[in-house]
Design a protein around this motif. Structure first.
Motif, PDB file in Angstrom:
ATOM      1  N   PHE A 159     -68.563 -35.985  48.883  1.00  0.00           N
ATOM      2  CA  PHE A 159     -68.715 -35.199  50.106  1.00  0.00           C
ATOM      3  C   PHE A 159     -67.822 -33.965  50.065  1.00  0.00           C
ATOM      4  CE2 PHE A 159     -68.281 -34.208  54.630  1.00  0.00           C
ATOM      5  CZ  PHE A 159     -69.603 -34.303  55.043  1.00  0.00           C
ATOM      6  N   ASN A 160     -66.611 -34.118  49.537  1.00  0.00           N
ATOM      7  CA  ASN A 160     -65.723 -32.967  49.413  1.00  0.00           C
ATOM      8  C   ASN A 160     -66.306 -31.932  48.462  1.00  0.00           C
ATOM      9  OD1 ASN A 160     -63.125 -31.525  49.699  1.00  0.00           O
ATOM     10  ND2 ASN A 160     -62.829 -32.120  47.562  1.00  0.00           N
ATOM     11  N   GLY A 161     -66.942 -32.397  47.384  1.00  0.00           N
ATOM     12  CA  GLY A 161     -67.592 -31.461  46.468  1.00  0.00           C
ATOM     13  C   GLY A 161     -68.665 -30.649  47.159  1.00  0.00           C
ATOM     14  N   TYR A 162     -69.500 -31.315  47.941  1.00  0.00           N
ATOM     15  CA  TYR A 162     -70.560 -30.601  48.655  1.00  0.00           C
ATOM     16  C   TYR A 162     -69.971 -29.640  49.696  1.00  0.00           C
ATOM     17  CZ  TYR A 162     -73.528 -34.218  46.612  1.00  0.00           C
ATOM     18  OH  TYR A 162     -74.167 -35.049  45.741  1.00  0.00           O
ATOM     19  N   ALA A 163     -68.880 -30.047  50.342  1.00  0.00           N
ATOM     20  CA  ALA A 163     -68.256 -29.182  51.349  1.00  0.00           C
ATOM     21  C   ALA A 163     -67.695 -27.913  50.699  1.00  0.00           C
ATOM     22  CB  ALA A 163     -67.154 -29.945  52.079  1.00  0.00           C
ATOM     23  N   CYS A 164     -67.048 -28.060  49.545  1.00  0.00           N
ATOM     24  CA  CYS A 164     -66.502 -26.892  48.851  1.00  0.00           C
ATOM     25  C   CYS A 164     -67.615 -25.970  48.363  1.00  0.00           C
ATOM     26  CB  CYS A 164     -65.643 -27.351  47.674  1.00  0.00           C
ATOM     27  SG  CYS A 164     -64.097 -28.170  48.165  1.00  0.00           S
ATOM     28  N   TRP A 165     -68.679 -26.581  47.862  1.00  0.00           N
ATOM     29  CA  TRP A 165     -69.824 -25.778  47.417  1.00  0.00           C
ATOM     30  C   TRP A 165     -70.421 -24.993  48.576  1.00  0.00           C
ATOM     31  CZ3 TRP A 165     -74.667 -28.270  48.961  1.00  0.00           C
ATOM     32  CH2 TRP A 165     -75.783 -27.476  48.723  1.00  0.00           C
ATOM     33  N   VAL A 218     -68.947 -23.988  51.356  1.00  0.00           N
ATOM     34  CA  VAL A 218     -68.048 -22.903  51.737  1.00  0.00           C
ATOM     35  C   VAL A 218     -68.253 -21.690  50.839  1.00  0.00           C
ATOM     36  CG1 VAL A 218     -65.630 -22.159  51.711  1.00  0.00           C
ATOM     37  CG2 VAL A 218     -66.260 -24.282  52.832  1.00  0.00           C
ATOM     38  N   ALA A 219     -68.364 -21.946  49.526  1.00  0.00           N
ATOM     39  CA  ALA A 219     -68.520 -20.845  48.582  1.00  0.00           C
ATOM     40  C   ALA A 219     -69.838 -20.110  48.790  1.00  0.00           C
ATOM     41  CB  ALA A 219     -68.431 -21.375  47.152  1.00  0.00           C
ATOM     42  N   TRP A 220     -70.919 -20.860  48.971  1.00  0.00           N
ATOM     43  CA  TRP A 220     -72.225 -20.226  49.129  1.00  0.00           C
ATOM     44  C   TRP A 220     -72.330 -19.483  50.465  1.00  0.00           C
ATOM     45  CZ3 TRP A 220     -76.717 -21.377  52.223  1.00  0.00           C
ATOM     46  CH2 TRP A 220     -77.849 -20.634  51.844  1.00  0.00           C
ATOM     47  N   THR A 225     -81.089  -4.873  43.960  1.00  0.00           N
ATOM     48  CA  THR A 225     -80.344  -5.143  45.180  1.00  0.00           C
ATOM     49  C   THR A 225     -80.427  -6.614  45.536  1.00  0.00           C
ATOM     50  OG1 THR A 225     -80.788  -2.926  46.031  1.00  0.00           O
ATOM     51  CG2 THR A 225     -80.119  -4.585  47.623  1.00  0.00           C
ATOM     52  N   TYR A 226     -79.257  -7.208  45.777  1.00  0.00           N
ATOM     53  CA  TYR A 226     -79.165  -8.616  46.141  1.00  0.00           C
ATOM     54  C   TYR A 226     -79.094  -8.735  47.656  1.00  0.00           C
ATOM     55  CZ  TYR A 226     -76.976 -13.214  46.812  1.00  0.00           C
ATOM     56  OH  TYR A 226     -76.688 -14.483  47.231  1.00  0.00           O
ATOM     57  N   PHE A 227     -80.076  -9.401  48.258  1.00  0.00           N
ATOM     58  CA  PHE A 227     -80.120  -9.572  49.708  1.00  0.00           C
ATOM     59  C   PHE A 227     -79.629 -10.970  50.057  1.00  0.00           C
ATOM     60  CE2 PHE A 227     -83.235  -6.249  48.945  1.00  0.00           C
ATOM     61  CZ  PHE A 227     -82.925  -5.335  49.943  1.00  0.00           C
ATOM     62  N   SER A 228     -78.544 -11.038  50.790  1.00  0.00           N
ATOM     63  CA  SER A 228     -78.000 -12.324  51.209  1.00  0.00           C
ATOM     64  C   SER A 228     -78.506 -12.666  52.607  1.00  0.00           C
ATOM     65  CB  SER A 228     -76.478 -12.285  51.181  1.00  0.00           C
ATOM     66  OG  SER A 228     -76.010 -11.200  51.947  1.00  0.00           O
ATOM     67  N   LEU A 229     -78.152 -13.855  53.060  1.00  0.00           N
ATOM     68  CA  LEU A 229     -78.600 -14.336  54.366  1.00  0.00           C
ATOM     69  C   LEU A 229     -77.533 -14.047  55.417  1.00  0.00           C
ATOM     70  CD1 LEU A 229     -80.023 -17.808  53.246  1.00  0.00           C
ATOM     71  CD2 LEU A 229     -81.265 -15.653  53.543  1.00  0.00           C
ATOM     72  N   PRO A 230     -77.927 -13.661  56.624  1.00  0.00           N
ATOM     73  CA  PRO A 230     -76.942 -13.389  57.684  1.00  0.00           C
ATOM     74  C   PRO A 230     -76.334 -14.702  58.194  1.00  0.00           C
ATOM     75  CG  PRO A 230     -79.175 -13.183  58.533  1.00  0.00           C
ATOM     76  CD  PRO A 230     -79.318 -13.402  57.058  1.00  0.00           C
ATOM     77  N   ILE A 231     -75.084 -14.962  57.863  1.00  0.00           N
ATOM     78  CA  ILE A 231     -74.415 -16.199  58.248  1.00  0.00           C
ATOM     79  C   ILE A 231     -73.494 -15.922  59.433  1.00  0.00           C
ATOM     80  CG2 ILE A 231     -72.892 -18.063  57.486  1.00  0.00           C
ATOM     81  CD1 ILE A 231     -75.603 -18.013  56.093  1.00  0.00           C
ATOM     82  N   PRO A 232     -73.702 -16.574  60.572  1.00  0.00           N
ATOM     83  CA  PRO A 232     -72.812 -16.377  61.722  1.00  0.00           C
ATOM     84  C   PRO A 232     -71.375 -16.794  61.369  1.00  0.00           C
ATOM     85  CG  PRO A 232     -74.828 -17.502  62.386  1.00  0.00           C
ATOM     86  CD  PRO A 232     -74.828 -17.478  60.891  1.00  0.00           C
ATOM     87  N   THR A 233     -70.422 -16.019  61.822  1.00  0.00           N
ATOM     88  CA  THR A 233     -69.018 -16.289  61.510  1.00  0.00           C
ATOM     89  C   THR A 233     -68.568 -17.681  61.956  1.00  0.00           C
ATOM     90  OG1 THR A 233     -68.445 -13.940  61.579  1.00  0.00           O
ATOM     91  CG2 THR A 233     -66.643 -15.516  61.867  1.00  0.00           C
ATOM     92  N   PRO A 234     -68.915 -18.156  63.158  1.00  0.00           N
ATOM     93  CA  PRO A 234     -68.494 -19.513  63.552  1.00  0.00           C
ATOM     94  C   PRO A 234     -69.019 -20.599  62.598  1.00  0.00           C
ATOM     95  CG  PRO A 234     -69.229 -18.282  65.466  1.00  0.00           C
ATOM     96  CD  PRO A 234     -69.591 -17.461  64.270  1.00  0.00           C
ATOM     97  N   PHE A 235     -70.221 -20.410  62.077  1.00  0.00           N
ATOM     98  CA  PHE A 235     -70.787 -21.391  61.155  1.00  0.00           C
ATOM     99  C   PHE A 235     -69.983 -21.430  59.862  1.00  0.00           C
ATOM    100  CE2 PHE A 235     -74.325 -22.914  58.356  1.00  0.00           C
ATOM    101  CZ  PHE A 235     -74.499 -24.143  59.000  1.00  0.00           C
ATOM    102  N   TYR A 236     -69.599 -20.246  59.398  1.00  0.00           N
ATOM    103  CA  TYR A 236     -68.796 -20.159  58.183  1.00  0.00           C
ATOM    104  C   TYR A 236     -67.416 -20.773  58.390  1.00  0.00           C
ATOM    105  CZ  TYR A 236     -66.267 -17.930  54.295  1.00  0.00           C
ATOM    106  OH  TYR A 236     -65.497 -17.693  53.191  1.00  0.00           O
ATOM    107  N   ILE A 278     -65.460 -24.091  56.525  1.00  0.00           N
ATOM    108  CA  ILE A 278     -64.105 -24.078  55.970  1.00  0.00           C
ATOM    109  C   ILE A 278     -63.304 -25.252  56.517  1.00  0.00           C
ATOM    110  CG2 ILE A 278     -61.925 -22.801  55.874  1.00  0.00           C
ATOM    111  CD1 ILE A 278     -63.545 -20.221  55.931  1.00  0.00           C
ATOM    112  N   ALA A 279     -63.438 -25.502  57.819  1.00  0.00           N
ATOM    113  CA  ALA A 279     -62.710 -26.618  58.437  1.00  0.00           C
ATOM    114  C   ALA A 279     -63.124 -27.949  57.811  1.00  0.00           C
ATOM    115  CB  ALA A 279     -62.965 -26.631  59.946  1.00  0.00           C
ATOM    116  N   ILE A 280     -64.415 -28.124  57.579  1.00  0.00           N
ATOM    117  CA  ILE A 280     -64.895 -29.363  56.962  1.00  0.00           C
ATOM    118  C   ILE A 280     -64.330 -29.507  55.550  1.00  0.00           C
ATOM    119  CG2 ILE A 280     -66.955 -30.566  56.115  1.00  0.00           C
ATOM    120  CD1 ILE A 280     -68.484 -29.312  58.458  1.00  0.00           C
TER     121      ILE A 280
END
Length: 396
Positions: free
Chosen positions: A178-184, A186-188, A205-216, A220-222
């Motif tokens: 579970f920790n492995g998945y959590a770290c992965w 966070v990175a993505w 051009t690399y288009f990323s996904l709009p990630i809301p800051t609270p979700f990110y 990190i907390a997890i």
């Protein structure tokens, strides 16, 4: 290593071996120093020196030369080896009677359906003139690459714990996974959060996904909480064994999750060399597999072209296997796509000068994940027979 089932396979394979395999010290893939350097310890040394001596990296021209050499010698062969192993006797694996039906279906899916789907997607995006669709393919690649990294790190830990007879409980393994998945995650999420306006990747051009800051922030907390849980697991296991731990495996696990996945972008040169160390980690297991497969009695199968042309020998055949991997890796990542880019006309104003190089990178990285997910899973007779088995037990 790719998933939990792979770790179970490795445990079964090693437990069945009564004697050390050819040139392998008991409790190791090859030996304590080689295992330490290839499974993660070497990257700590190199990246530590980079951080101390080259905090800003090196000039771009030198970095390009370094990456090119490392890719040709290590990174590209590690991808090629997965193809060499997966498609060896593919007809028997996918359509024969000696493999379980669910496994045969997985071989068909990963070996035929997935590459066909990837080709259709990439070709459709190119023909329709949609660089954005291709860029989302790159995002999928990064998603699967990070997942692959943390699964491999976890798998190496389980391998080393079984080799040294210092296994973890089911509860501990659940926390480690579970920790492995959590770290992965966070990175993505962090990559998408920081690059939300788009950037360049291999000329496109690399288009990323709009990630809301609270979700990110929540991810990190997890990751922090699961990291603390892992520390508790390791301390608890250390007390139970009175200081005996599978240290090479622990180093591999922690290095993979934190140095290679979460903090990999702290230094541009670290980011450049980390794929090499991930590949070395993979190659250590593949080479052990190849040595075991050539060290003892094997199932009767149609010999490969190499074995029909050249005499059999463990180290000689391993050298041929590696040499073929170097050539195939160069052709797949550089030779063929660069040639197509130079001779096939397409709108370079839309896609840039390296369209096929971009598509080959996406295809190979994504397909590699699916190949490994089949090859290294529980129930695969090849893995059960050869991974960590000694010559005397390889035919059992």
């Amino acid at each position: 290593m790719t998933d939990t089932t792979q770790a179970n396979v490795i445990a079964q394979g090693f437990a069945s071996a009564s004697k050390p395999a050819h040139v392998r010290r008991a409790g190791y893939l090859f030996g304590p120093v080689f295992d330490f350097l290839t499974l993660g310890g070497g990257s700590i040394i190199v990246c530590g020196l980079i951080a101390l001596l080259l905090p800003k990296g090196i000039p771009t021209t030198q970095e390009i030369v370094l990456i090119t050499v490392l890719m040709a010698a290590i990174n590209q062969p590690h991808f090629a080896h997965s193809y060499q192993m997966f498609y060896r006797n593919f007809r028997a694996k996918a359509f024969g009677a000696s493999y379980p039906r669910p496994l045969r279906l997985r071989y068909v899916l990963a070996g035929i359906v997935v590459p066909a789907a990837l080709i259709l997607f990439l070709a459709g995006a190119a023909i329709s003139g949609s660089p954005r669709a291709l860029a989302y393919g790159a995002n999928l690649m990064f998603f699967l690459v990070g997942w692959h990294y943390v699964k491999q790190g976890y798998g190496i830990l389980i391998v080393d714990s079984v080799q040294k007879r210092l296994m973890f409980s089911d509860r501990a393994k659940t926390i480690l996974r579970f920790n492995g998945y959590a770290c992965w995650m966070v990175a993505w999420l962090g990559l998408n959060h920081e690059l939300s306006i788009g950037s360049r990747y291999i000329g496109l051009t690399y288009f990323s996904l709009p990630i809301p800051t609270p979700f990110y922030v929540a991810s990190i907390a997890i990751a922090v909480l699961t990291t603390l849980a892992v520390v508790h697991v390791l301390v608890e296991r250390w007390r139970e064994t009175r200081g005996a731990l599978p240290w090479n495996g622990i180093i591999a696990y922690l290095t993979t999750l934190y140095l290679w996945v979460i903090f990999v972008r702290v230094n541009p040169l670290v980011l450049a060399v980390v794929p090499t160390f991930h590949s070395l980690q993979y190659l250590a297991v593949v080479w052990r597999y190849q040595i075991n497969a050539g060290s003892g009695p094997r199932k009767p199968v149609r010999p490969s072209i190499v074995n029909r042309m050249l005499p059999r020998g463990v180290w000689f055949n391993l050298a041929i296997f590696i040499g073929v991997g170097v050539v195939l890796g160069f052709l797949g990542f550089m030779g063929i796509p660069r040639f197509i880019d130079s001779v096939l006309p397409y709108d370079k104003r839309v896609f840039g000068p390296s369209l096929f190089l971009f598509m080959f990178y996406i295809f190979i990285n994504i397909h590699h994940y699916f190949l490994d997910n089949v090859m290294w899973r529980r129930g695969n007779p090849d893995v059960q027979q050869y991974i960590f088995a000694s010559p005397n037990t390889a035919a059992r």
